[in-house]
Design a protein around this motif. Structure first.
Motif, PDB file in Angstrom:
ATOM      1  N   LYS A 147     -14.772  21.449  88.457  1.00 39.85           N
ATOM      2  CA  LYS A 147     -14.960  22.565  87.536  1.00 39.85           C
ATOM      3  C   LYS A 147     -15.399  22.003  86.185  1.00 39.85           C
ATOM      4  CE  LYS A 147     -11.409  25.250  89.914  1.00 39.85           C
ATOM      5  NZ  LYS A 147     -10.032  25.813  89.811  1.00 39.85           N
ATOM      6  N   CYS A 148     -16.100  22.830  85.415  1.00 39.96           N
ATOM      7  CA  CYS A 148     -16.706  22.340  84.184  1.00 39.96           C
ATOM      8  C   CYS A 148     -16.490  23.340  83.049  1.00 39.96           C
ATOM      9  CB  CYS A 148     -18.204  22.113  84.403  1.00 39.96           C
ATOM     10  SG  CYS A 148     -19.105  21.489  82.978  1.00 39.96           S
ATOM     11  N   HIS A 149     -16.104  22.837  81.879  1.00 35.69           N
ATOM     12  CA  HIS A 149     -15.931  23.672  80.689  1.00 35.69           C
ATOM     13  C   HIS A 149     -16.699  23.022  79.552  1.00 35.69           C
ATOM     14  CE1 HIS A 149     -13.216  26.658  78.447  1.00 35.69           C
ATOM     15  NE2 HIS A 149     -14.044  26.171  77.538  1.00 35.69           N
ATOM     16  N   ILE A 150     -17.631  23.754  78.975  1.00 33.66           N
ATOM     17  CA  ILE A 150     -18.490  23.230  77.911  1.00 33.66           C
ATOM     18  C   ILE A 150     -18.219  23.967  76.606  1.00 33.66           C
ATOM     19  CG2 ILE A 150     -20.862  22.986  77.079  1.00 33.66           C
ATOM     20  CD1 ILE A 150     -20.236  21.090  79.351  1.00 33.66           C
ATOM     21  N   VAL A 151     -17.990  23.210  75.536  1.00 31.41           N
ATOM     22  CA  VAL A 151     -17.963  23.766  74.184  1.00 31.41           C
ATOM     23  C   VAL A 151     -19.269  23.331  73.532  1.00 31.41           C
ATOM     24  CG1 VAL A 151     -16.808  23.828  71.949  1.00 31.41           C
ATOM     25  CG2 VAL A 151     -15.452  23.666  74.064  1.00 31.41           C
ATOM     26  N   GLY A 152     -20.180  24.273  73.358  1.00 32.45           N
ATOM     27  CA  GLY A 152     -21.524  23.938  72.933  1.00 32.45           C
ATOM     28  C   GLY A 152     -21.843  24.380  71.520  1.00 32.45           C
ATOM     29  N   SER A 153     -22.885  23.764  70.984  1.00 32.47           N
ATOM     30  CA  SER A 153     -23.415  24.207  69.694  1.00 32.47           C
ATOM     31  C   SER A 153     -24.396  25.347  69.943  1.00 32.47           C
ATOM     32  CB  SER A 153     -24.110  23.049  68.982  1.00 32.47           C
ATOM     33  OG  SER A 153     -25.344  22.744  69.624  1.00 32.47           O
ATOM     34  N   THR A 154     -24.921  25.910  68.881  1.00 37.13           N
ATOM     35  CA  THR A 154     -25.864  27.014  69.026  1.00 37.13           C
ATOM     36  C   THR A 154     -27.211  26.554  69.566  1.00 37.13           C
ATOM     37  OG1 THR A 154     -26.414  26.758  66.681  1.00 37.13           O
ATOM     38  CG2 THR A 154     -24.824  28.462  67.259  1.00 37.13           C
ATOM     39  N   THR A 155     -27.435  25.225  69.669  1.00 38.04           N
ATOM     40  CA  THR A 155     -28.667  24.736  70.283  1.00 38.04           C
ATOM     41  C   THR A 155     -28.653  24.911  71.804  1.00 38.04           C
ATOM     42  OG1 THR A 155     -27.761  22.482  70.279  1.00 38.04           O
ATOM     43  CG2 THR A 155     -29.208  23.095  68.443  1.00 38.04           C
ATOM     44  N   VAL A 156     -27.498  25.284  72.367  1.00 41.64           N
ATOM     45  CA  VAL A 156     -27.457  25.683  73.776  1.00 41.64           C
ATOM     46  C   VAL A 156     -28.053  27.090  73.840  1.00 41.64           C
ATOM     47  CG1 VAL A 156     -25.993  26.181  75.764  1.00 41.64           C
ATOM     48  CG2 VAL A 156     -25.426  24.265  74.254  1.00 41.64           C
ATOM     49  N   ASP A 157     -29.332  27.167  74.217  1.00 41.16           N
ATOM     50  CA  ASP A 157     -30.017  28.451  74.179  1.00 41.16           C
ATOM     51  C   ASP A 157     -29.722  29.280  75.422  1.00 41.16           C
ATOM     52  OD1 ASP A 157     -31.551  27.328  76.193  1.00 41.16           O
ATOM     53  OD2 ASP A 157     -33.312  27.008  74.938  1.00 41.16           O
ATOM     54  N   LYS A 158     -30.274  30.500  75.456  1.00 36.26           N
ATOM     55  CA  LYS A 158     -29.981  31.419  76.550  1.00 36.26           C
ATOM     56  C   LYS A 158     -30.425  30.859  77.895  1.00 36.26           C
ATOM     57  CE  LYS A 158     -30.778  36.164  78.148  1.00 36.26           C
ATOM     58  NZ  LYS A 158     -31.442  37.464  77.861  1.00 36.26           N
TER      59      LYS A 158
END
Length: 353
Positions: free
Chosen positions: A83-94
């Motif tokens: 399983k994977c959980h990502i905390v991303g910046s706003t550069t993670v686009d749609k």
């Protein structure tokens, strides 16, 4: 699996997209163009964790990312049943976010910020909160754990094959250290004469540019406003600090002249590699294009009419960090250590796993 007389059949997309395309873009200048470079890092790290029993199939892996590593970790988790959980910046686009969600990853993004320090601190703070509520999660710590060096031995093998025998110069974003640093370390272990040139954004503290700031925007992924403990400063011969404006201009030129559509870090590496080759033509120069230009279409490539000609851009050669200045500065680092490096954790340049 290999079928005689045909292309190799891969068992998972992660294995298929990890290999870069080596492309000659000039005399003695090779671009290693990746779809997503950190697949090497994520696959190698997850495989090692499973083999050593640090995690088990079905466990949740969590980390922070500005985009490339998020995709890589989600693919590695999908490949190995995690399983994977990502905390991303706003550069993670749609486009990327939808892919991550369909791959089964949980994705959350911190509030929008054009400040490198605020963006990274918010992401790390959020991870700490999640780990307090979910102590069974395994934090991958791409910023700190040298386990992420492991996968890049295969990239070093590829460079060794495509670059003619003789002195090399490897150019690319520093980021967490587990890319340019790892590849150079493996190549040197194989006996290659390698100069390593790291590329940084203004505002990154990794090599002492925390007192500077890019007036445009951060170049995601290649620098840090917080300590990245797996950067081995003593591996680097030269450093270039490149602004968004110059990186965008070089990325546009790379696309226009070679057809290579790659991100801002690739533009910065290309610009730096061209300069380094002009200064030392005795070496074969290889630069890394860590991802495609897709997520930079709106912020960078749509502004192609503003791009500066390559021959109009020159770095300010500096002798001390106090002389750093936007838009482009370069400095000989000469493989010096840094006070930021915790030597008891990383005693040698060779990955320990």
């Amino acid at each position: 699996m290999t079928i005689p007389g045909t292309a190799r059949l891969h068992d998972h997309l992660a294995e298929a997209i990890k290999d870069p395309d080596p492309i000659r873009v000039g005399d003695d200048l090779i671009c290693l163009r990746f779809e997503t470079m950190k697949v090497y890092s994520a696959l190698g790290a997850v495989r090692h964790l499973l083999e050593t029993g640090a995690v088990r199939t079905g466990d949740t892996l969590i980390d922070s990312s500005s985009g490339i590593y998020a995709h890589a970790l989600a693919l590695a988790c999908h490949r190995y049943g995690m399983k994977c959980h990502i905390v991303g910046s706003t550069t993670v686009d749609k486009t990327l976010r939808v892919q991550l969600e369909i791959l089964g990853a949980t994705v959350e993004q911190v509030p929008s910020s054009n400040n490198l320090q605020l963006d990274q601190n918010l992401r790390v703070r959020r991870i700490a909160e999640i780990l307090r509520d979910n102590p069974s999660y395994h934090w991958m710590q791409q910023y700190h754990d040298d386990i992420h060096y492991l996968g890049y031995g295969a990239v070093a093998d590829l460079v060794d094959q495509v670059a003619p025998a003789g002195p090399l110069c490897l150019v690319g974003g520093v980021g967490t250290g587990a890319s340019t640093g790892a590849i150079a370390a493996y190549l040197r272990d194989r006996g290659r004469d390698v100069n390593l040139v790291g590329v940084q954004p203004f505002g990154s503290i990794t090599f002492g540019a925390g007192h500077t700031q890019d007036p445009e925007m951060i170049i995601a992924g290649i620098g840090s406003s917080i300590e990245f403990r797996n950067v081995r400063h003593e591996l680097y011969d030269r450093l270039h600090w490149v602004s968004f404006d110059y990186a965008m201009s070089a990325a546009v030129d790379l696309l226009r002249t070679s057809g290579v559509f790659a991100g801002l870090s690739a533009g910065a590496a290309y610009l730096s590699a061209v300069w380094e080759h002009q200064c030392d033509s005795s070496r074969q120069h290889v630069f890394l294009a860590a991802d495609t230009g897709t997520r930079y279409v709106d912020s960078a490539f749509s502004r192609h009419a503003e791009a500066r000609p390559m021959n109009s851009m020159r770095p300010r050669e500096i002798d001390s960090l106090e002389q750093l200045a936007v838009p482009w500065s370069a400095m000989s680092w000469d493989r010096r250590e840094s006070a930021l490096v915790r030597r008891e954790q990383f005693p040698s340049a060779t990955p320990s796993h």
